[in-house]
Scaffold this motif. Sequence first.
Motif: not given
Length: 156
Positions: A12-38
């Motif tokens: 939990k301590a490591w996860a709290e220091r992480a640059y992004i959360t798992e949820e943010k990663y998944r959202a970023m991944y979804a955006q990269s697939a749906a709108e790669p240029e943007q």
Amino acid sequence: MTQDSNVFPVSKAWAERAYITEEKYRAMYAQSAAEPEQFWAEQAKAFLWKAPWSRVKHTQFTSPVSIAWFEGARLNITENCLDRHLASHGESTAYIWEADEPGEASRIISYRALYEEVCRLSNALKARGVAKGDRVTIYLPMIPEAAVAMLACARI
């Protein structure tokens, strides 16, 4: 294994220091697939560019195959690896080198120290006639000076 399973469970301590959360990663991944240029245009704003791009992505998968990213753009990757961190993180750790030999001390290299060594070596190489486009052979073990040499060559 399901998509929701933790492949790399972390504390939990490591996860709290992480640059992004798992949820943010998944959202970023979804955006990269749906709108790669943007998505990639937004990510590219973090870099220092010498010249901007005219087009983020151009792909042609029929013969002749052609894939181009950030057409017309120019950057020096070493400025993005080193220079942009100096003002706010100069004394922060750029990397930690661990020796292979037992008993040999590890080394912690700051962005500022790495920048200074890279500049020193790139200037020495230029003084010896190395110029943009030249090929330089680096024959070193995996020691911090190997990274310095690679960055110095890239800087030229």
